[in-house]
Enzyme design. Structure first.
Site, PDB file in Angstrom:
ATOM      1  N   HIS A   1       4.791   5.424   3.450  1.00 27.35           N
ATOM      2  CA  HIS A   1       5.233   6.571   2.647  1.00 27.35           C
ATOM      3  C   HIS A   1       6.646   6.280   2.134  1.00 27.35           C
ATOM      4  CE1 HIS A   1       5.518  10.705   1.314  1.00 27.35           C
ATOM      5  NE2 HIS A   1       6.732  10.730   1.824  1.00 27.35           N
TER       6      HIS A   1
ATOM      7  N   MET B   1      -4.009   7.552  -2.649  1.00 31.23           N
ATOM      8  CA  MET B   1      -3.513   8.863  -3.086  1.00 31.23           C
ATOM      9  C   MET B   1      -4.474  10.011  -2.773  1.00 31.23           C
ATOM     10  SD  MET B   1      -0.607   8.071  -4.169  1.00 31.23           S
ATOM     11  CE  MET B   1       0.354   6.731  -4.810  1.00 31.23           C
TER      12      MET B   1
ATOM     13  N   GLY C   1      -1.385  -1.745  -5.839  1.00 25.79           N
ATOM     14  CA  GLY C   1      -1.640  -2.514  -4.627  1.00 25.79           C
ATOM     15  C   GLY C   1      -0.562  -3.531  -4.289  1.00 25.79           C
TER      16      GLY C   1
HETATM   17  C1  GRF Z   1       4.145   3.084  -2.698  1.00 24.91           C
HETATM   18  O1  GRF Z   1       5.389   3.623  -3.044  1.00 24.91           O
HETATM   19  C2  GRF Z   1       3.650   3.731  -1.428  1.00 24.91           C
HETATM   20  O2  GRF Z   1       4.670   4.060  -0.556  1.00 24.91           O
HETATM   21  C3  GRF Z   1       3.021   4.989  -1.947  1.00 24.91           C
HETATM   22  O3  GRF Z   1       2.425   4.611  -3.159  1.00 24.91           O
HETATM   23  C4  GRF Z   1       3.067   3.488  -3.705  1.00 24.91           C
HETATM   24  C5  GRF Z   1       2.008   2.457  -3.886  1.00 24.91           C
HETATM   25  O4  GRF Z   1       2.429   1.285  -4.437  1.00 24.91           O
HETATM   26  N1  GRF Z   1       2.158   5.558  -0.948  1.00 24.91           N
HETATM   27  P1  GRF Z   1       1.434   0.035  -4.454  1.00 24.91           P
HETATM   28  O5  GRF Z   1       0.068   0.500  -4.958  1.00 24.91           O
HETATM   29  O6  GRF Z   1       1.362  -0.518  -3.068  1.00 24.91           O
HETATM   30  O7  GRF Z   1       2.067  -0.916  -5.425  1.00 24.91           O
END
Ligand code: GRF
Length: 212
Positions: free
Chosen positions: A113, A94, A16
């Site tokens: 993304h 995800m 997050g």
């Molecule tokens: C990020 O690289 C985002 O682009 C991808 O998943 C990762 C999540 O990172 N969809 P976080 O949970 O925000 O630290």
């Protein structure tokens, strides 16, 4: 600046850090909105603790409790609607969702993304798979994209992109880390513009209206 203060909901699966970047920008007064609800498909997601720290409601909705992706998506939409959420942020979420979520929130769901869409995106391109594919292909630049979410995975209109160089000695991890720094700038900026009512759709193009 108008005081519309958008009610924001977020979907997280992992650490997050993008959610945190948005929360930090809200705390600095840069975004006319507040995060009231954070939903995860993972009870251990770090994003849930980040939400609790700012007093947002949290919920865990598990795909395994639903017979189909459509039912899972409907459950997400219902929870978000019950909380009066106006803007949904996918922040490292995800899961692939369906029209049961995207239709009721059309034009009001953002995703980040970690590549320059339309390259290295779509089904199967998530997490380290993205950066491995970039290195294997030999691309010289990569980056991140904030876009509206539609039914096609990573296929909605692009709001903002930021680029980084791909270096000769990069590994998927070093490239991911360089991109994440840019994600933490791009996502709050896109949320700021949305909440200020400055994102205008013209076909597939997102036009950023000038500040009033
Ligand atoms: C990020 O690289 C985002 O682009 C991808 O998943 C990762 C999540 O990172 N969809 P976080 O949970 O925000 O630290």
């Amino acid at each position: 600046m108008t005081t519309t203060c958008k009610n924001i909901g977020a979907l997280v699966s992992g650490g997050g850090s993008n959610l945190q970047a948005v929360l930090d920008a809200i705390a600095r007064g840069e975004i006319d909105g507040r995060v009231t609800l954070v939903i995860s498909d993972n009870p251990d997601a770090g994003g849930l603790a980040r939400a609790r720290a700012v007093g947002a409601e949290t919920a865990v909705i598990l795909p395994k409790d639903y017979p189909s992706r459509a039912d899972f998506s409907r459950a997400l939409a219902k929870k978000l609607q019950q909380a009066g959420v106006e803007l949904v942020l996918m922040a490292g979420f995800m899961r692939v969702t369906t029209a049961e979520l995207t239709a009721p929130f059309r034009g009001r769901i953002l995703n980040i993304h970690p590549s320059l869409i339309p390259s290295f995106c779509g089904p199967g391109f998530y997490g380290h798979h993205v950066h491995e594919a970039v290195l294997e292909y030999g691309a010289k630049v990569s980056g991140c994209t904030v876009h509206f979410v539609e039914e096609e995975v990573d296929g909605g209109p692009i709001i903002l992109q930021r680029t980084v160089p791909v270096l000769d000695d990069d590994t998927p991890d070093t490239l991911a880390a360089r991109i994440l720094i840019e994600e933490h700038k791009a996502y709050p900026e896109a949320v700021r513009l949305f909440c200020a009512g400055r994102l205008k759709l013209q076909g597939r193009r997102v036009i950023i209206a000038p500040e009033k």
